[in-house]
Design an enzyme around this catalytic site. Structure first.
Site, PDB file in Angstrom:
ATOM      1  N   ASP A  47      -5.940 -11.733 -27.454  1.00  0.00           N
ATOM      2  CA  ASP A  47      -5.252 -11.215 -26.279  1.00  0.00           C
ATOM      3  C   ASP A  47      -5.890 -11.817 -25.030  1.00  0.00           C
ATOM      4  O   ASP A  47      -7.072 -12.162 -25.043  1.00  0.00           O
ATOM      5  CB  ASP A  47      -5.317  -9.681 -26.232  1.00  0.00           C
ATOM      6  CG  ASP A  47      -4.124  -9.089 -25.491  1.00  0.00           C
ATOM      7  OD1 ASP A  47      -3.216  -8.562 -26.155  1.00  0.00           O
ATOM      8  OD2 ASP A  47      -4.101  -9.178 -24.241  1.00  0.00           O
ATOM      9  N   ARG A  63       8.968   1.145 -35.408  1.00  0.00           N
ATOM     10  CA  ARG A  63       9.177   2.107 -34.325  1.00  0.00           C
ATOM     11  C   ARG A  63       7.831   2.611 -33.865  1.00  0.00           C
ATOM     12  O   ARG A  63       7.001   2.973 -34.700  1.00  0.00           O
ATOM     13  CB  ARG A  63      10.006   3.305 -34.822  1.00  0.00           C
ATOM     14  CG  ARG A  63      11.378   2.983 -35.304  1.00  0.00           C
ATOM     15  CD  ARG A  63      11.896   4.122 -36.175  1.00  0.00           C
ATOM     16  NE  ARG A  63      11.070   4.312 -37.372  1.00  0.00           N
ATOM     17  CZ  ARG A  63      11.124   5.380 -38.163  1.00  0.00           C
ATOM     18  NH1 ARG A  63      11.939   6.378 -37.884  1.00  0.00           N
ATOM     19  NH2 ARG A  63      10.365   5.481 -39.237  1.00  0.00           N
ATOM     20  N   PHE A  96      10.818  -4.693 -36.701  1.00  0.00           N
ATOM     21  CA  PHE A  96      11.688  -3.517 -36.567  1.00  0.00           C
ATOM     22  C   PHE A  96      10.897  -2.207 -36.505  1.00  0.00           C
ATOM     23  O   PHE A  96      11.484  -1.139 -36.585  1.00  0.00           O
ATOM     24  CB  PHE A  96      12.679  -3.466 -37.745  1.00  0.00           C
ATOM     25  CG  PHE A  96      13.616  -4.647 -37.771  1.00  0.00           C
ATOM     26  CD1 PHE A  96      14.777  -4.642 -37.005  1.00  0.00           C
ATOM     27  CD2 PHE A  96      13.318  -5.772 -38.524  1.00  0.00           C
ATOM     28  CE1 PHE A  96      15.633  -5.742 -37.015  1.00  0.00           C
ATOM     29  CE2 PHE A  96      14.174  -6.879 -38.532  1.00  0.00           C
ATOM     30  CZ  PHE A  96      15.337  -6.858 -37.772  1.00  0.00           C
ATOM     31  N   LYS A 121      -9.079  -5.129 -22.904  1.00  0.00           N
ATOM     32  CA  LYS A 121      -8.492  -4.679 -24.172  1.00  0.00           C
ATOM     33  C   LYS A 121      -9.301  -5.216 -25.357  1.00  0.00           C
ATOM     34  O   LYS A 121      -9.617  -4.485 -26.295  1.00  0.00           O
ATOM     35  CB  LYS A 121      -7.043  -5.199 -24.242  1.00  0.00           C
ATOM     36  CG  LYS A 121      -6.191  -4.505 -25.262  1.00  0.00           C
ATOM     37  CD  LYS A 121      -4.768  -5.041 -25.218  1.00  0.00           C
ATOM     38  CE  LYS A 121      -3.755  -3.928 -25.114  1.00  0.00           C
ATOM     39  NZ  LYS A 121      -2.381  -4.381 -25.074  1.00  0.00           N
ATOM     40  N   LYS A 124      15.670  -3.248 -22.562  1.00  0.00           N
ATOM     41  CA  LYS A 124      15.576  -4.683 -22.283  1.00  0.00           C
ATOM     42  C   LYS A 124      16.382  -5.509 -23.288  1.00  0.00           C
ATOM     43  O   LYS A 124      16.976  -6.521 -22.926  1.00  0.00           O
ATOM     44  CB  LYS A 124      14.115  -5.124 -22.218  1.00  0.00           C
ATOM     45  CG  LYS A 124      13.474  -5.454 -23.542  1.00  0.00           C
ATOM     46  CD  LYS A 124      12.108  -6.091 -23.338  1.00  0.00           C
ATOM     47  CE  LYS A 124      11.349  -6.176 -24.635  1.00  0.00           C
ATOM     48  NZ  LYS A 124      11.918  -7.031 -25.661  1.00  0.00           N
ATOM     49  N   PHE A 158      20.157   9.128 -35.338  1.00  0.00           N
ATOM     50  CA  PHE A 158      20.523   8.529 -34.045  1.00  0.00           C
ATOM     51  C   PHE A 158      21.763   9.144 -33.421  1.00  0.00           C
ATOM     52  O   PHE A 158      22.501   8.481 -32.686  1.00  0.00           O
ATOM     53  CB  PHE A 158      20.680   7.008 -34.169  1.00  0.00           C
ATOM     54  CG  PHE A 158      19.381   6.316 -33.909  1.00  0.00           C
ATOM     55  CD1 PHE A 158      18.414   6.280 -34.895  1.00  0.00           C
ATOM     56  CD2 PHE A 158      19.097   5.752 -32.692  1.00  0.00           C
ATOM     57  CE1 PHE A 158      17.186   5.694 -34.657  1.00  0.00           C
ATOM     58  CE2 PHE A 158      17.877   5.154 -32.444  1.00  0.00           C
ATOM     59  CZ  PHE A 158      16.914   5.119 -33.435  1.00  0.00           C
ATOM     60  N   LEU A 159      22.016  10.412 -33.754  1.00  0.00           N
ATOM     61  CA  LEU A 159      23.184  11.084 -33.170  1.00  0.00           C
ATOM     62  C   LEU A 159      22.748  12.204 -32.220  1.00  0.00           C
ATOM     63  O   LEU A 159      23.569  13.019 -31.829  1.00  0.00           O
ATOM     64  CB  LEU A 159      24.069  11.679 -34.274  1.00  0.00           C
ATOM     65  CG  LEU A 159      24.862  10.684 -35.115  1.00  0.00           C
ATOM     66  CD1 LEU A 159      25.721  11.435 -36.126  1.00  0.00           C
ATOM     67  CD2 LEU A 159      25.753   9.793 -34.255  1.00  0.00           C
ATOM     68  N   THR A 193      10.711 -10.212 -29.701  1.00  0.00           N
ATOM     69  CA  THR A 193      12.177 -10.168 -29.696  1.00  0.00           C
ATOM     70  C   THR A 193      12.678 -11.220 -28.704  1.00  0.00           C
ATOM     71  O   THR A 193      12.392 -11.129 -27.512  1.00  0.00           O
ATOM     72  CB  THR A 193      12.644  -8.757 -29.295  1.00  0.00           C
ATOM     73  OG1 THR A 193      12.077  -7.832 -30.220  1.00  0.00           O
ATOM     74  CG2 THR A 193      14.155  -8.655 -29.295  1.00  0.00           C
ATOM     75  N   CYS A 243      11.970  -1.340 -25.742  1.00  0.00           N
ATOM     76  CA  CYS A 243      12.857  -2.235 -26.496  1.00  0.00           C
ATOM     77  C   CYS A 243      14.340  -2.082 -26.154  1.00  0.00           C
ATOM     78  O   CYS A 243      14.961  -3.036 -25.678  1.00  0.00           O
ATOM     79  CB  CYS A 243      12.645  -2.036 -27.983  1.00  0.00           C
ATOM     80  SG  CYS A 243      11.026  -2.615 -28.516  1.00  0.00           S
TER      81      CYS A 243
HETATM   82  P1  NAD Z   1       2.859  -5.190 -25.455  1.00  0.00           P
HETATM   83  O1  NAD Z   1       3.059  -5.371 -24.004  1.00  0.00           O
HETATM   84  O2  NAD Z   1       2.380  -3.875 -25.978  1.00  0.00           O
HETATM   85  O3  NAD Z   1       1.816  -6.287 -25.979  1.00  0.00           O
HETATM   86  C1  NAD Z   1       1.828  -7.606 -25.603  1.00  0.00           C
HETATM   87  C2  NAD Z   1       0.369  -8.106 -25.540  1.00  0.00           C
HETATM   88  O4  NAD Z   1       0.384  -9.501 -25.308  1.00  0.00           O
HETATM   89  C3  NAD Z   1      -0.436  -7.473 -24.423  1.00  0.00           C
HETATM   90  O5  NAD Z   1      -1.624  -6.897 -24.945  1.00  0.00           O
HETATM   91  C4  NAD Z   1      -0.753  -8.642 -23.495  1.00  0.00           C
HETATM   92  O6  NAD Z   1      -2.003  -8.532 -22.836  1.00  0.00           O
HETATM   93  C5  NAD Z   1      -0.733  -9.810 -24.469  1.00  0.00           C
HETATM   94  N1  NAD Z   1      -0.542 -11.115 -23.862  1.00  0.00           N
HETATM   95  C6  NAD Z   1       0.243 -11.475 -22.818  1.00  0.00           C
HETATM   96  N2  NAD Z   1       0.138 -12.803 -22.596  1.00  0.00           N
HETATM   97  C7  NAD Z   1      -0.728 -13.277 -23.500  1.00  0.00           C
HETATM   98  C8  NAD Z   1      -1.247 -14.579 -23.781  1.00  0.00           C
HETATM   99  N3  NAD Z   1      -0.885 -15.627 -23.060  1.00  0.00           N
HETATM  100  N4  NAD Z   1      -2.122 -14.710 -24.794  1.00  0.00           N
HETATM  101  C9  NAD Z   1      -2.504 -13.638 -25.529  1.00  0.00           C
HETATM  102  N5  NAD Z   1      -2.062 -12.392 -25.314  1.00  0.00           N
HETATM  103  C10 NAD Z   1      -1.178 -12.220 -24.320  1.00  0.00           C
HETATM  104  O7  NAD Z   1       4.206  -5.610 -26.144  1.00  0.00           O
HETATM  105  P2  NAD Z   1       4.809  -5.077 -27.541  1.00  0.00           P
HETATM  106  O8  NAD Z   1       5.422  -3.759 -27.345  1.00  0.00           O
HETATM  107  O9  NAD Z   1       3.788  -5.271 -28.603  1.00  0.00           O
HETATM  108  O10 NAD Z   1       5.999  -6.115 -27.741  1.00  0.00           O
HETATM  109  C11 NAD Z   1       5.774  -7.469 -28.112  1.00  0.00           C
HETATM  110  C12 NAD Z   1       7.099  -8.058 -28.557  1.00  0.00           C
HETATM  111  O11 NAD Z   1       7.577  -7.365 -29.715  1.00  0.00           O
HETATM  112  C13 NAD Z   1       8.216  -7.949 -27.521  1.00  0.00           C
HETATM  113  O12 NAD Z   1       9.045  -9.061 -27.604  1.00  0.00           O
HETATM  114  C14 NAD Z   1       8.979  -6.711 -27.979  1.00  0.00           C
HETATM  115  O13 NAD Z   1      10.324  -6.735 -27.572  1.00  0.00           O
HETATM  116  C15 NAD Z   1       8.888  -6.830 -29.479  1.00  0.00           C
HETATM  117  N6  NAD Z   1       8.987  -5.576 -30.199  1.00  0.00           N
HETATM  118  C16 NAD Z   1       8.403  -4.440 -29.727  1.00  0.00           C
HETATM  119  C17 NAD Z   1       8.497  -3.251 -30.451  1.00  0.00           C
HETATM  120  C18 NAD Z   1       7.870  -1.981 -29.950  1.00  0.00           C
HETATM  121  O14 NAD Z   1       8.218  -0.915 -30.469  1.00  0.00           O
HETATM  122  N7  NAD Z   1       6.969  -2.031 -28.981  1.00  0.00           N
HETATM  123  C19 NAD Z   1       9.212  -3.225 -31.664  1.00  0.00           C
HETATM  124  C20 NAD Z   1       9.775  -4.409 -32.132  1.00  0.00           C
HETATM  125  C21 NAD Z   1       9.662  -5.567 -31.383  1.00  0.00           C
END
Ligand code: NAD
Length: 437
Positions: free
Chosen positions: A31, A153, A151, A36, A265, A251-252, A122, A262
């Protein structure tokens, strides 16, 4: 055993990395957020996600899970690189790919041996081609790019990852396909499928799934709003409808709109993606509009009831966008806070896990109390914005005694109407009759 680097250690990356470590792989979670990474190195889980702490700790102890800010060092030895990076909405609502493509370019410069680069973020249809081009710009070694949408949650992330309904893998490379199949083998032992497809179909599957679920919620919210007009009870309608196996019960549940990191966006990004390809998504365009209105539905009810909200104090239970998470991204509670503050009201709020995240945004603009019942003292009404279990069976006598007047505005339909009747509350919920005492 595979050597894996997961780039981005958020809700998806950290769960992905920890679960792959749990199945015997050697994982480094990377990260850019130094604090963090420091926290994780001290053995602390930086997010609230049920059951994650146990496997996190176990795999650190077994030296299968490490953390780093050093991308170059982290990818040196690994065969598989997961991208679990943010794809937030850009200014026009389309997915901002700068994190994903930025890291892809860096990887191209840093890689010294064959890698499978797996996109778990995503991303819009066609992104795997952009990632391939970004890596190829500088890379001197062969690589494959795979689309593997996630996928899980929040709140059930570990369970969802360990026992997924299905794993979707988009790749045209036989070599990458074999690597992914082996990696996911422990997760599909119960016959849940790994579905292989092309990259574009995999990318679209994720948007289609999220947009469909957002549509299902929004459809029900419209039915609920109509129930209020005509004196029907959405709870009865929901059960009557959901018992049809073609529709299903999940989901109803109507409420104050979908939120989170998610659905909002992803639905928006699919509409934008459609426009870029000269296609007009009419249904999900309407979903966006209906959901926006639904987020302040409870405020409209309160305005109707109180006339003027200025100078009033409201107790708010629930800030996270859903229970069992500390995630407040696009949480309906925040839209309500903004509307209440703009109307001149004061807010005292409580959430079991999300208060620190809310404090970081609102500071002293709202009062946060560490105890559920402390928010109530002298408030003009209680508002419920998140269906945490702790709110489902409350001490109604204490609520009644603490509030200035016994009024509850429930955005999550936590209580049965017949249970509330005769309790002495004014009780408004979504898609159901108002109880007046
Ligand atoms: P998040 O914001 O919790 O985590 C992203 C992490 O990436 C952060 O810790 C950030 O510091 C780090 N980061 C940013 N730039 C970076 C870099 N250059 N190098 C290394 N680390 C870097 O995001 P998330 O909720 O984990 O979502 C990530 C992806 O997964 C998104 O595309 C989201 O749409 C998708 N997604 C999320 C969920 C969900 O429930 N949160 C479910 C399915 C898919």
């Amino acid at each position: 055993m595979k050597k894996i680097a997961v780039i981005g250690s958020g809700y998806v990356g950290l769960v992905t990395g920890t679960c792959f470590a749990e199945t015997g792989n050697d994982v480094v979670c990377v990260d850019i957020d130094k604090s963090k990474v420091e926290k994780m190195k001290r053995g602390e889980v930086p997010i609230y996600e049920p059951h994650l702490d146990v496997i996190f700790e176990r795999n650190i102890k077994q030296n299968r899970l490490r953390f780093s800010t050093d991308l170059a060092e982290s990818i040196k030895e690994v065969e598989i690189i997961f991208l679990a990076l943010p794809t937030p909405p850009g200014e026009d609502g389309s997915a901002d790919l700068s994190y994903v493509l930025g890291v892809a370019e860096q990887l191209g410069k840093l890689m010294s041996s064959y890698k499978v680069i797996v996109d778990k973020s995503t991303v819009p249809v066609g992104t795997s081609e952009l990632v391939t081009a970004a890596v190829a710009k500088h890379s001197k070694v062969p690589f494959d790019v795979v689309s593997n949408p996630e996928f899980l949650r929040e709140g059930f992330a570990v369970d969802d990852f360990m026992k997924p309904d299905r794993v979707v893998i988009g790749t045209s490379s036989e070599k990458a396909r074999a690597v992914m199949k082996e990696l996911y083998k422990p997760f599909v032992r119960q016959g849940n499928p790994i579905i292989f497809m092309d990259e574009k179909s995999a990318e679209l599957t994720k948007y289609a799934a999220n947009s469909f679920l957002a549509t299902k919620i929004t459809f029900m919210n419209e039915i609920a709003n109509f129930c209020e007009r005509v004196g029907a009870n959405v709870d009865e309608v929901r059960i009557g409808m959901g018992s049809d196996t073609r529709i299903g019960k999940r989901f109803l549940f109507p409420g104050i709109g979908y939120g989170g990191s998610c659905f909002p966006k992803d639905v928006q990004a699919l509409v934008k993606s459609g426009k870029q390809h000269d296609y007009n998504f009419q249904i999900i365009d309407a979903v966006l509009r209906v959901n926006d209105k639904q987020k302040t539905r409870l405020i409209d009810k309160m305005l109707n009831h109180f006339g003027d909200l200025s100078g009033k104090t409201f107790a708010l239970w629930g800030l996270a966008f859903k229970p069992d998470t500390d995630d407040i991204r696009e949480a309906p509670a925040l839209y309500m806070i903004d509307a209440l503050l703009a109307a001149g009201a004061k807010i005292r709020a409580y959430d079991p896990e999300a208060m620190e995240n809310v404090r970081a945004i609102y500071g002293s603009k709202i009062t946060l109390t560490p105890e559920q019942y402390d928010v109530l003292d002298g408030a003009d009404a209680l508002i419920i914005a998140t269906e945490w279990s702790a709110f489902r069976n409350p001490d109604f006598d204490r609520i009644k005694k603490s509030l200035k007047s016994p009024k509850i505005f429930d955005g999550r339909n936590l209580f049965e109407l017949d249970e509330m009747a005769g309790k002495g509350f004014y009780y408004e919920s979504i898609g159901r009759a108002t109880i007046t005492a």
